[in-house]
Motif scaffolding. Structure first.
Motif, PDB file in Angstrom:
ATOM      1  N   LEU A 288       0.821  -1.207   0.000  1.00 37.81           N
ATOM      2  CA  LEU A 288       0.000   0.000   0.000  1.00 37.81           C
ATOM      3  C   LEU A 288       0.855   1.256   0.000  1.00 37.81           C
ATOM      4  N   ARG A 289       1.892   1.301   0.811  1.00 35.34           N
ATOM      5  CA  ARG A 289       2.682   2.520   0.918  1.00 35.34           C
ATOM      6  C   ARG A 289       3.446   2.845  -0.363  1.00 35.34           C
ATOM      7  N   ARG A 290       3.611   1.869  -1.232  1.00 35.10           N
ATOM      8  CA  ARG A 290       4.285   2.094  -2.514  1.00 35.10           C
ATOM      9  C   ARG A 290       3.308   2.483  -3.633  1.00 35.10           C
ATOM     10  N   TYR A 291       2.027   2.430  -3.359  1.00 35.56           N
ATOM     11  CA  TYR A 291       0.989   2.669  -4.355  1.00 35.56           C
ATOM     12  C   TYR A 291       0.769   4.179  -4.509  1.00 35.56           C
ATOM     13  N   VAL A 292       1.009   4.705  -5.710  1.00 34.23           N
ATOM     14  CA  VAL A 292       0.978   6.147  -5.955  1.00 34.23           C
ATOM     15  C   VAL A 292      -0.340   6.801  -5.524  1.00 34.23           C
ATOM     16  N   PRO A 293      -1.514   6.248  -5.837  1.00 33.44           N
ATOM     17  CA  PRO A 293      -2.734   6.914  -5.371  1.00 33.44           C
ATOM     18  C   PRO A 293      -2.802   7.052  -3.839  1.00 33.44           C
ATOM     19  N   TYR A 294      -2.288   6.069  -3.110  1.00 28.93           N
ATOM     20  CA  TYR A 294      -2.258   6.179  -1.649  1.00 28.93           C
ATOM     21  C   TYR A 294      -1.260   7.250  -1.225  1.00 28.93           C
ATOM     22  N   GLN A 295      -0.109   7.304  -1.888  1.00 31.10           N
ATOM     23  CA  GLN A 295       0.886   8.327  -1.571  1.00 31.10           C
ATOM     24  C   GLN A 295       0.301   9.724  -1.779  1.00 31.10           C
ATOM     25  N   GLU A 296      -0.483   9.878  -2.837  1.00 30.79           N
ATOM     26  CA  GLU A 296      -1.107  11.173  -3.113  1.00 30.79           C
ATOM     27  C   GLU A 296      -2.115  11.544  -2.031  1.00 30.79           C
ATOM     28  N   LEU A 297      -2.913  10.575  -1.588  1.00 31.45           N
ATOM     29  CA  LEU A 297      -3.866  10.829  -0.508  1.00 31.45           C
ATOM     30  C   LEU A 297      -3.121  11.250   0.753  1.00 31.45           C
ATOM     31  N   TYR A 298      -2.085  10.527   1.103  1.00 27.51           N
ATOM     32  CA  TYR A 298      -1.331  10.841   2.309  1.00 27.51           C
ATOM     33  C   TYR A 298      -0.664  12.212   2.195  1.00 27.51           C
ATOM     34  N   SER A 299      -0.106  12.519   1.038  1.00 28.29           N
ATOM     35  CA  SER A 299       0.508  13.839   0.834  1.00 28.29           C
ATOM     36  C   SER A 299      -0.521  14.944   1.035  1.00 28.29           C
ATOM     37  N   GLY A 300      -1.747  14.714   0.557  1.00 26.44           N
ATOM     38  CA  GLY A 300      -2.806  15.693   0.761  1.00 26.44           C
ATOM     39  C   GLY A 300      -3.119  15.895   2.226  1.00 26.44           C
ATOM     40  N   LEU A 301      -3.115  14.809   3.006  1.00 26.77           N
ATOM     41  CA  LEU A 301      -3.348  14.920   4.439  1.00 26.77           C
ATOM     42  C   LEU A 301      -2.224  15.687   5.125  1.00 26.77           C
ATOM     43  N   VAL A 302      -0.993  15.406   4.722  1.00 29.32           N
ATOM     44  CA  VAL A 302       0.153  16.102   5.304  1.00 29.32           C
ATOM     45  C   VAL A 302       0.089  17.588   4.963  1.00 29.32           C
ATOM     46  N   ASN A 303      -0.185  17.899   3.701  1.00 32.59           N
ATOM     47  CA  ASN A 303      -0.255  19.297   3.277  1.00 32.59           C
ATOM     48  C   ASN A 303      -1.368  20.054   3.984  1.00 32.59           C
ATOM     49  N   ALA A 304      -2.423  19.360   4.359  1.00 34.33           N
ATOM     50  CA  ALA A 304      -3.539  19.986   5.075  1.00 34.33           C
ATOM     51  C   ALA A 304      -3.322  19.937   6.588  1.00 34.33           C
ATOM     52  N   ALA A 305      -2.152  19.453   7.019  1.00 35.50           N
ATOM     53  CA  ALA A 305      -1.827  19.301   8.443  1.00 35.50           C
ATOM     54  C   ALA A 305      -2.885  18.440   9.137  1.00 35.50           C
ATOM     55  N   ALA A 306      -3.367  17.427   8.425  1.00 32.31           N
ATOM     56  CA  ALA A 306      -4.420  16.565   8.969  1.00 32.31           C
ATOM     57  C   ALA A 306      -3.975  15.116   9.104  1.00 32.31           C
ATOM     58  N   GLU A 307      -2.654  14.855   9.048  1.00 30.13           N
ATOM     59  CA  GLU A 307      -2.202  13.466   9.097  1.00 30.13           C
ATOM     60  C   GLU A 307      -2.434  12.817  10.454  1.00 30.13           C
ATOM     61  N   ALA A 308      -2.627  13.612  11.504  1.00 27.75           N
ATOM     62  CA  ALA A 308      -2.895  13.048  12.825  1.00 27.75           C
ATOM     63  C   ALA A 308      -4.391  12.817  13.049  1.00 27.75           C
ATOM     64  N   ALA A 309      -5.225  13.373  12.178  1.00 24.65           N
ATOM     65  CA  ALA A 309      -6.673  13.196  12.299  1.00 24.65           C
ATOM     66  C   ALA A 309      -7.055  11.801  11.814  1.00 24.65           C
ATOM     67  N   PRO A 310      -8.202  11.299  12.242  1.00 23.41           N
ATOM     68  CA  PRO A 310      -8.643   9.989  11.737  1.00 23.41           C
ATOM     69  C   PRO A 310      -8.789  10.023  10.218  1.00 23.41           C
ATOM     70  N   LEU A 311      -8.436   8.921   9.585  1.00 27.64           N
ATOM     71  CA  LEU A 311      -8.573   8.814   8.137  1.00 27.64           C
ATOM     72  C   LEU A 311     -10.052   8.905   7.784  1.00 27.64           C
ATOM     73  N   PRO A 312     -10.409   9.721   6.788  1.00 29.00           N
ATOM     74  CA  PRO A 312     -11.825   9.829   6.405  1.00 29.00           C
ATOM     75  C   PRO A 312     -12.427   8.451   6.109  1.00 29.00           C
TER      76      PRO A 312
END
Length: 74
Positions: free
Chosen positions: A30-54
């Motif tokens: 999963l961590r190597r899968y580009v669409p997942y990386q993009e989702l995670y990057s979006g969470l980091v950029n929104a400073a929401a990586e500590a929030a529960p995953l939608p």
């Protein structure tokens, strides 16, 4: 940031895969899968990586945690 993949043909770099439980192997894929990386990057950029995953992302990626997840450091 992309990881250094210059030595991807070196078998010894993947020896730990033989000892991974099924959850660990799923995470490695999963961590190597580009669409997942993009989702995670979006969470980091929104400073929401500590929030529960939608909920929709949990459903999409099949992620469920019985307790709060912690950081994994290699």
């Amino acid at each position: 940031m992309r990881p250094d993949t210059s030595d991807w043909r070196d078998d010894s770099r993947y020896d730990y895969f033989d000892r991974l439980p099924v959850e660990g192997l799923a995470w490695e894929c999963l961590r190597r899968y580009v669409p997942y990386q993009e989702l995670y990057s979006g969470l980091v950029n929104a400073a929401a990586e500590a929030a529960p995953l939608p909920k929709d992302a949990q459903q999409l990626w099949g992620l469920r945690f019985r307790r709060q997840a912690g950081l994994v450091r290699a």
